[in-house]
Design an enzyme around this catalytic site. Sequence first.
Site, PDB file in Angstrom:
ATOM      1  N   GLU A 249      51.938 -11.088  43.590  1.00  0.00           N
ATOM      2  CA  GLU A 249      51.556 -11.523  42.252  1.00  0.00           C
ATOM      3  C   GLU A 249      51.558 -13.048  42.172  1.00  0.00           C
ATOM      4  OE1 GLU A 249      53.383  -9.718  38.879  1.00  0.00           O
ATOM      5  OE2 GLU A 249      54.006  -7.909  39.969  1.00  0.00           O
TER       6      GLU A 249
ATOM      7  N   GLU B 200      50.601   1.095  47.785  1.00  0.00           N
ATOM      8  CA  GLU B 200      49.164   1.308  47.958  1.00  0.00           C
ATOM      9  C   GLU B 200      48.847   1.783  49.364  1.00  0.00           C
ATOM     10  OE1 GLU B 200      46.401  -1.671  46.336  1.00  0.00           O
ATOM     11  OE2 GLU B 200      48.159  -2.723  45.572  1.00  0.00           O
TER      12      GLU B 200
ATOM     13  N   LYS C 100      62.458  -2.068  38.797  1.00  0.00           N
ATOM     14  CA  LYS C 100      61.738  -3.336  38.754  1.00  0.00           C
ATOM     15  C   LYS C 100      62.630  -4.501  38.351  1.00  0.00           C
ATOM     16  CE  LYS C 100      57.277  -2.141  39.276  1.00  0.00           C
ATOM     17  NZ  LYS C 100      56.296  -2.865  40.089  1.00  0.00           N
TER      18      LYS C 100
ATOM     19  N   THR D 158      50.337  -6.882  40.258  1.00  0.00           N
ATOM     20  CA  THR D 158      49.885  -6.864  41.645  1.00  0.00           C
ATOM     21  C   THR D 158      48.404  -7.202  41.733  1.00  0.00           C
ATOM     22  OG1 THR D 158      51.505  -5.139  42.084  1.00  0.00           O
ATOM     23  CG2 THR D 158      49.811  -5.477  43.744  1.00  0.00           C
TER      24      THR D 158
ATOM     25  N   ASP E   9      55.572  -8.580  32.712  1.00  0.00           N
ATOM     26  CA  ASP E   9      54.778  -8.355  33.920  1.00  0.00           C
ATOM     27  C   ASP E   9      53.618  -7.418  33.596  1.00  0.00           C
ATOM     28  OD1 ASP E   9      54.195  -8.809  36.552  1.00  0.00           O
ATOM     29  OD2 ASP E   9      55.519  -7.260  37.332  1.00  0.00           O
TER      30      ASP E   9
ATOM     31  N   GLN F  68      61.522   4.163  40.941  1.00  0.00           N
ATOM     32  CA  GLN F  68      60.471   4.047  39.932  1.00  0.00           C
ATOM     33  C   GLN F  68      59.883   5.417  39.583  1.00  0.00           C
ATOM     34  OE1 GLN F  68      57.306   1.370  41.028  1.00  0.00           O
ATOM     35  NE2 GLN F  68      56.194   1.640  39.105  1.00  0.00           N
TER      36      GLN F  68
ATOM     37  N   GLU G 201      55.492  -6.841  45.741  1.00  0.00           N
ATOM     38  CA  GLU G 201      54.214  -6.863  45.022  1.00  0.00           C
ATOM     39  C   GLU G 201      53.678  -8.288  45.043  1.00  0.00           C
ATOM     40  OE1 GLU G 201      54.222  -3.113  41.956  1.00  0.00           O
ATOM     41  OE2 GLU G 201      54.511  -5.113  41.125  1.00  0.00           O
TER      42      GLU G 201
ATOM     43  N   ASP H  84      57.291  -9.317  42.710  1.00  0.00           N
ATOM     44  CA  ASP H  84      58.009  -8.363  41.870  1.00  0.00           C
ATOM     45  C   ASP H  84      58.535  -7.240  42.763  1.00  0.00           C
ATOM     46  OD1 ASP H  84      58.972  -7.040  39.609  1.00  0.00           O
ATOM     47  OD2 ASP H  84      57.101  -5.954  39.325  1.00  0.00           O
TER      48      ASP H  84
ATOM     49  N   THR I  78      63.190 -10.543  41.130  1.00  0.00           N
ATOM     50  CA  THR I  78      61.835 -11.078  41.111  1.00  0.00           C
ATOM     51  C   THR I  78      61.895 -12.479  41.713  1.00  0.00           C
ATOM     52  OG1 THR I  78      61.260  -9.843  39.106  1.00  0.00           O
ATOM     53  CG2 THR I  78      59.852 -11.710  39.690  1.00  0.00           C
TER      54      THR I  78
ATOM     55  N   TYR J  14      49.881  -5.220  34.545  1.00  0.00           N
ATOM     56  CA  TYR J  14      49.364  -4.182  35.449  1.00  0.00           C
ATOM     57  C   TYR J  14      47.854  -4.181  35.247  1.00  0.00           C
ATOM     58  CZ  TYR J  14      48.754   0.718  37.142  1.00  0.00           C
ATOM     59  OH  TYR J  14      48.368   1.856  37.801  1.00  0.00           O
TER      60      TYR J  14
ATOM     61  N   ARG K 163      60.392   2.052  44.901  1.00  0.00           N
ATOM     62  CA  ARG K 163      59.384   3.032  44.495  1.00  0.00           C
ATOM     63  C   ARG K 163      59.974   4.414  44.220  1.00  0.00           C
ATOM     64  NH1 ARG K 163      55.629  -0.267  42.560  1.00  0.00           N
ATOM     65  NH2 ARG K 163      54.704  -1.601  44.151  1.00  0.00           N
TER      66      ARG K 163
ATOM     67  N   HIS L 216      44.283  -2.122  42.434  1.00  0.00           N
ATOM     68  CA  HIS L 216      45.669  -1.658  42.520  1.00  0.00           C
ATOM     69  C   HIS L 216      45.814  -0.306  41.817  1.00  0.00           C
ATOM     70  CE1 HIS L 216      50.009  -1.731  42.623  1.00  0.00           C
ATOM     71  NE2 HIS L 216      50.109  -1.801  41.312  1.00  0.00           N
TER      72      HIS L 216
END
Length: 420
Positions: A195, A365, A247, A345, A121, A234, A193, A227, A251, A123, A231, A128
Amino acid sequence: MSSPALDQLPYTIQNLPYGVISYASEKPRCAVAIGKHAIDLSKYSKNGNLFDLESGHNYMLQQIFSETSLNTFAALPWPTRRAIREKIQEDLQTGKLPASCLVELKDVTNHLPMKMTGFSDFYTSLEHCQNCSGEMTSSAIAKNWWHAPSVYNSRVSSVLPTPHDIHRPKNVAFSAGMDSQPTYGPTRKLDFELEMGFFVSQPVPYGETMPIGDARDHIFGFVMLNDWSARDHQLFEMRPLGPFHSKGFGTSVGNWITPMEALEPYSCPPNTKQDPPPFEHLTWPGQKDGALDIKLRIKLIRDGKESVLGTSNLKYLYWTPYQQLTHHAASGCGMQTGDLIGTGTISGAGKNDKGEKAELGCLYEAERTKTQVLPQSSGTYEDGYLEDGDEIVLEGWCEDGKGGVAFGFGECRGRILPPK
């Protein structure tokens, strides 16, 4: 951005997406979606519709389409796959597609379309990164981000078809912000997320690399991808090695893969000029076809009410899917047919008529930018994040020259259940 009723027009002759279905007492097999039906490709090829293609290329297409994944088909040369797609389109347009090959989508069970041995995955959305800066990342975007696509390896075991329920995960989080006392329990900040994912077709052998100009030939097609992210977990995991359990618990992907052949007309320049210029091996050779114009939307279903949380576009990515795949293969690690790549994202800079950010790709976000995205909740967990029972639906579509929907990618749907 328009809000088309994609449930009315997702699978048209322009996309003819591939998937894996089962129905009645039949075992899973390969299929193509068209309108409200699926074409059973095993039966279609058995009827001799692909005889000339099969004999000309010495491929046992009936056997290939009887397999429980699309991997063998995806690994065929692109000209062969294109010829098969064109033959299906021709038979649909001339009325020669046998009715015995059709089954209504409401009567099928969808399965994961590819057998995956790897999932990575990325980034790579500038917006973002800008929206997320400050807590889990540095206040400024790290220098290495501008020079190569950032990526981590995730888990294949928790990639789930649509629809699929996901239990709120339990794990370790700080009790009151960074470096406070750790606690164990269900995530209080469950996030989605927005994606897209794409699957590798032609493999890249171990020890070899892939020129970026060949990237299209190594991509079978695209799906919507969510995804799911915890948080608070994370935040606990980010130092020193980055996300892990936060994560890896789920998914969600769409069931139908829109092939690259269908996406060619939607090639476009990337939305953002890369500065500094990328290294030579990551420099796309064309001028106006390095990205894809795919419109995206996030919907929430809560207490039976549906609301749109945001929109975006795949072309917004700073590092494109072609650059992502090229970078992934650049170390000689090898890529296998069926490997899944998440774009990361996909956020944008757009605002609504109230001047509020309207292209946020996740709830984190929204927290960082102090933007109200979710309806107000009196739930059990952190305000501004998902509650048990919430369902997230991701959608994507391509538009014709008049702003109408040419085709949709189908839903990527998942519902949150209480922790076990």
